[in-house]
Design an enzyme around this catalytic site. Sequence first.
Site, mmCIF file in Angstrom:
data_model
loop_
_atom_site.group_PDB
_atom_site.id
_atom_site.type_symbol
_atom_site.label_atom_id
_atom_site.label_comp_id
_atom_site.label_asym_id
_atom_site.label_seq_id
_atom_site.Cartn_x
_atom_site.Cartn_y
_atom_site.Cartn_z
ATOM 1 N N LYS A 10 0.802 -1.218 0.000
ATOM 2 C CA LYS A 10 0.000 0.000 0.000
ATOM 3 C C LYS A 10 0.846 1.285 0.000
ATOM 4 C CE LYS A 10 -3.944 -2.057 2.416
ATOM 5 N NZ LYS A 10 -4.769 -1.963 3.644
ATOM 6 N N TYR A 50 -12.817 -2.029 -3.454
ATOM 7 C CA TYR A 50 -13.256 -2.161 -2.065
ATOM 8 C C TYR A 50 -14.777 -2.061 -1.913
ATOM 9 C CZ TYR A 50 -8.597 -2.155 0.076
ATOM 10 O OH TYR A 50 -7.328 -2.480 0.492
ATOM 11 N N ASN A 113 -1.697 0.297 7.038
ATOM 12 C CA ASN A 113 -1.161 -0.969 7.517
ATOM 13 C C ASN A 113 -0.297 -1.713 6.491
ATOM 14 O OD1 ASN A 113 -3.112 -2.072 5.852
ATOM 15 N ND2 ASN A 113 -4.451 -2.704 7.512
ATOM 16 N N HIS A 116 -2.181 -5.454 1.792
ATOM 17 C CA HIS A 116 -3.499 -6.084 1.658
ATOM 18 C C HIS A 116 -3.257 -7.489 1.143
ATOM 19 C CE1 HIS A 116 -7.559 -6.941 0.099
ATOM 20 N NE2 HIS A 116 -6.903 -7.457 -0.921
ATOM 21 N N GLU A 127 -9.603 -10.603 -7.349
ATOM 22 C CA GLU A 127 -8.653 -9.501 -7.209
ATOM 23 C C GLU A 127 -7.523 -9.609 -8.232
ATOM 24 O OE1 GLU A 127 -9.424 -8.477 -2.507
ATOM 25 O OE2 GLU A 127 -7.710 -9.746 -3.010
#
Length: 139
Positions: A10, A50, A113, A116, A127
């Site tokens: 990310k 998302y 974080n 993913h 995905e």
Amino acid sequence: MIERTFSIIKPDATRRNLTGEINSVIEAAGFRIVAQKRIKITLEQAKTFYAVHSSRPFYGELCEFLSSDPVIVQILEKENAIEDYRTLMGATNPADAAEGTIRHRFALSVGQNSVHGSDAAETAASEIKFFFSDIEIIE
């Protein structure tokens, strides 16, 4: 049985030039990086990606964050890849993540974080298809 999972490094991690370090952790855990590319996700792409979280209060912030800077999208492969990568990532909250996990080592917060990973085989397939064409995936 060998399986594939999907991963995103990310914006908080790419911004801090952690791609190589995170890839080293992934490879040291026995994963093979089958495909990888650096891209800039648009806000609309993030909203589509998302969409499963669209009713959650953090949805807007999550989409804005994912589209804020370049990311690295990846296909990872090994036996038990999905479950093993979820374990390697660590808990969503880095304060709760086990020592040695990616999020324990690199994440800044629950929202930032660093990675993913797909949560199931169907999600991984969807995905992967969202970000990669067949010609980009080397067997």
